[in-house]
Design an enzyme around this catalytic site. Structure first.
Site, PDB file in Angstrom:
ATOM      1  N   ALA A  91      53.821  92.706 -61.663  1.00  0.00           N
ATOM      2  CA  ALA A  91      53.142  93.940 -61.277  1.00  0.00           C
ATOM      3  C   ALA A  91      53.274  94.238 -59.791  1.00  0.00           C
ATOM      4  O   ALA A  91      52.642  95.169 -59.294  1.00  0.00           O
ATOM      5  CB  ALA A  91      51.661  93.870 -61.670  1.00  0.00           C
ATOM      6  N   SER A 101      51.738 111.766 -52.139  1.00  0.00           N
ATOM      7  CA  SER A 101      52.484 111.259 -53.294  1.00  0.00           C
ATOM      8  C   SER A 101      52.674 112.360 -54.337  1.00  0.00           C
ATOM      9  O   SER A 101      53.757 112.507 -54.921  1.00  0.00           O
ATOM     10  CB  SER A 101      51.736 110.066 -53.901  1.00  0.00           C
ATOM     11  OG  SER A 101      52.454 109.534 -54.984  1.00  0.00           O
ATOM     12  N   LYS A 151      48.645 110.193 -59.373  1.00  0.00           N
ATOM     13  CA  LYS A 151      49.185 109.533 -58.174  1.00  0.00           C
ATOM     14  C   LYS A 151      48.176 108.602 -57.509  1.00  0.00           C
ATOM     15  O   LYS A 151      48.145 108.457 -56.298  1.00  0.00           O
ATOM     16  CB  LYS A 151      49.720 110.566 -57.161  1.00  0.00           C
ATOM     17  CG  LYS A 151      50.598 111.654 -57.751  1.00  0.00           C
ATOM     18  CD  LYS A 151      51.659 111.135 -58.703  1.00  0.00           C
ATOM     19  CE  LYS A 151      52.696 110.235 -58.053  1.00  0.00           C
ATOM     20  NZ  LYS A 151      53.636 109.654 -59.055  1.00  0.00           N
ATOM     21  N   GLY A 200      54.562 103.354 -52.621  1.00  0.00           N
ATOM     22  CA  GLY A 200      53.475 102.469 -53.021  1.00  0.00           C
ATOM     23  C   GLY A 200      52.777 101.795 -51.856  1.00  0.00           C
ATOM     24  O   GLY A 200      52.456 100.612 -51.917  1.00  0.00           O
ATOM     25  N   HIS A 237      44.480 111.289 -67.529  1.00  0.00           N
ATOM     26  CA  HIS A 237      44.065 111.910 -66.265  1.00  0.00           C
ATOM     27  C   HIS A 237      42.866 112.840 -66.479  1.00  0.00           C
ATOM     28  O   HIS A 237      42.449 113.531 -65.552  1.00  0.00           O
ATOM     29  CB  HIS A 237      45.198 112.761 -65.675  1.00  0.00           C
ATOM     30  CG  HIS A 237      46.342 111.977 -65.103  1.00  0.00           C
ATOM     31  ND1 HIS A 237      46.177 110.831 -64.364  1.00  0.00           N
ATOM     32  CD2 HIS A 237      47.693 112.209 -65.147  1.00  0.00           C
ATOM     33  CE1 HIS A 237      47.366 110.376 -63.978  1.00  0.00           C
ATOM     34  NE2 HIS A 237      48.292 111.198 -64.436  1.00  0.00           N
ATOM     35  N   ARG A 245      42.117 106.315 -55.404  1.00  0.00           N
ATOM     36  CA  ARG A 245      42.968 106.088 -54.239  1.00  0.00           C
ATOM     37  C   ARG A 245      42.582 107.085 -53.153  1.00  0.00           C
ATOM     38  O   ARG A 245      42.120 108.188 -53.470  1.00  0.00           O
ATOM     39  CB  ARG A 245      44.441 106.292 -54.637  1.00  0.00           C
ATOM     40  CG  ARG A 245      45.461 105.984 -53.556  1.00  0.00           C
ATOM     41  CD  ARG A 245      46.863 106.321 -54.041  1.00  0.00           C
ATOM     42  NE  ARG A 245      47.896 105.847 -53.125  1.00  0.00           N
ATOM     43  CZ  ARG A 245      49.197 106.111 -53.255  1.00  0.00           C
ATOM     44  NH1 ARG A 245      49.623 106.848 -54.276  1.00  0.00           N
ATOM     45  NH2 ARG A 245      50.066 105.640 -52.380  1.00  0.00           N
TER      46      ARG A 245
END
Length: 297
Positions: A226, A137, A52, A258, A107, A129
């Site tokens: 994108a 998320s 995420k 997003g 991941h 992030r």
């Protein structure tokens, strides 16, 4: 729920291997260990993220950069096939037969990746992030994932997340592990929030890193295709093609919002204070800072 109860809960649908939790129906200890022996090519590109953190978004960007057929819309190949997960080969693809440059998604923590990468062979793009948005998320995403237990409320999920009792384990361990071992890899670090603020610059950085030169028209196409709005409409990019035995699409969209700062709509004041204290403790010497809210940036 006590920490012991939380551990029992997650171990009913996740298994722990080499210090990390994995989803039982997507991997085995043997398949994870096999990744370490994977034969690397110099031209291989690995997109690595904690879940995420902009994985599918960056997957789309890379797919568009590396595949002219994707940019021109002449190939009906979904992004899970263009950039398959190295730790979970759900399509049983023969990776050895793929033409170069091969694109993979993962991941995994750094120490479970192919050992050949540790002499700076191949390329790694690591996207991070801010962890509050990651947590929110991930909470919504786990409601969609088939064959996993669901946290009954966000308070329960909050405890799971900060304890590392989720698939791929601790966010803190993942990012610190990759960053502190970055000298072993040919790696580009990107931040989700920077990509949100200036997508074109991120695309150009990625192009330079993977050594693919695109003309201005092609760069414009990558940027346009994108955007979150266009990806949400693109069935090859937004994972609507994933079957119901893996994702329950009635529970929401894979691409949800997003945005940066959505955590403010979910975390309570007490949860936010608890997380800030933990973040300060775990990340006190970490050199990368995060944007927590674009409105205040």
């Amino acid at each position: 729920m006590s920490l012991e109860d939380l551990e029992k809960f997650v171990e009913s649908f996740l298994f722990k291997h080499q210090g990390v939790y994995f989803q039982r129906d997507l991997a085995t200890p043997e398949s994870i260990d096999a990744v370490g022996h994977f034969e690397i090519r110099e031209s291989d590109v690995f997109l690595v993220t904690y879940p995420k953190s902009g994985t599918i978004w960056t997957q789309q960007i890379l797919s568009l950069i590396l595949n002219e057929g994707h940019r021109s819309g002449t190939e009906a190949i979904n992004n899970m096939n263009r950039a398959p997960w190295i730790e979970s080969n759900v399509y049983n693809i023969d990776y050895d037969k793929r033409p170069s440059p091969r694109l993979f998604t993962s991941h995994l923590p750094h120490y479970l990746m192919p050992r050949g990468m540790r002499n700076r062979k191949g390329k790694v793009i690591y996207v991070s992030r801010n962890p509050k948005d990651v947590m929110v998320s991930y909470y919504h995403f786990q409601k969609m994932v088939a064959n996993v237990g669901k946290a009954e409320d966000f308070e329960t999920y909050f405890k799971l997340f900060i304890s590392g009792l989720v698939a791929i384990g601790s966010w803190f361990d993942h990012i610190k592990g990759w960053y502190s071992n970055s000298e072993d890899y040919n790696i580009l670090f990107l931040k989700y929030e920077d990509m949100k603020m200036d997508l074109r610059s991120a695309v150009l950085k990625i192009c330079k890193f993977v050594e693919i030169e695109l003309d201005e028209e092609a760069v414009n196409t990558v940027v346009e295709k994108a955007t979150f709005k266009n990806m949400k409409r693109d069935p090859l990019a937004n994972y609507t093609f994933v079957t119901d035995d893996l994702l329950d699409h009635t529970k929401g969209d894979f691409l949800r919002k997003g945005i940066v700062g959505d955590w403010k709509n979910t975390l309570t004041v007490a949860q936010n204070e608890t997380f800030d204290k933990l973040y300060k403790e775990k990340m006190k010497d970490f050199p990368i800072s995060f944007v927590w809210d674009l409105e205040q940036h």
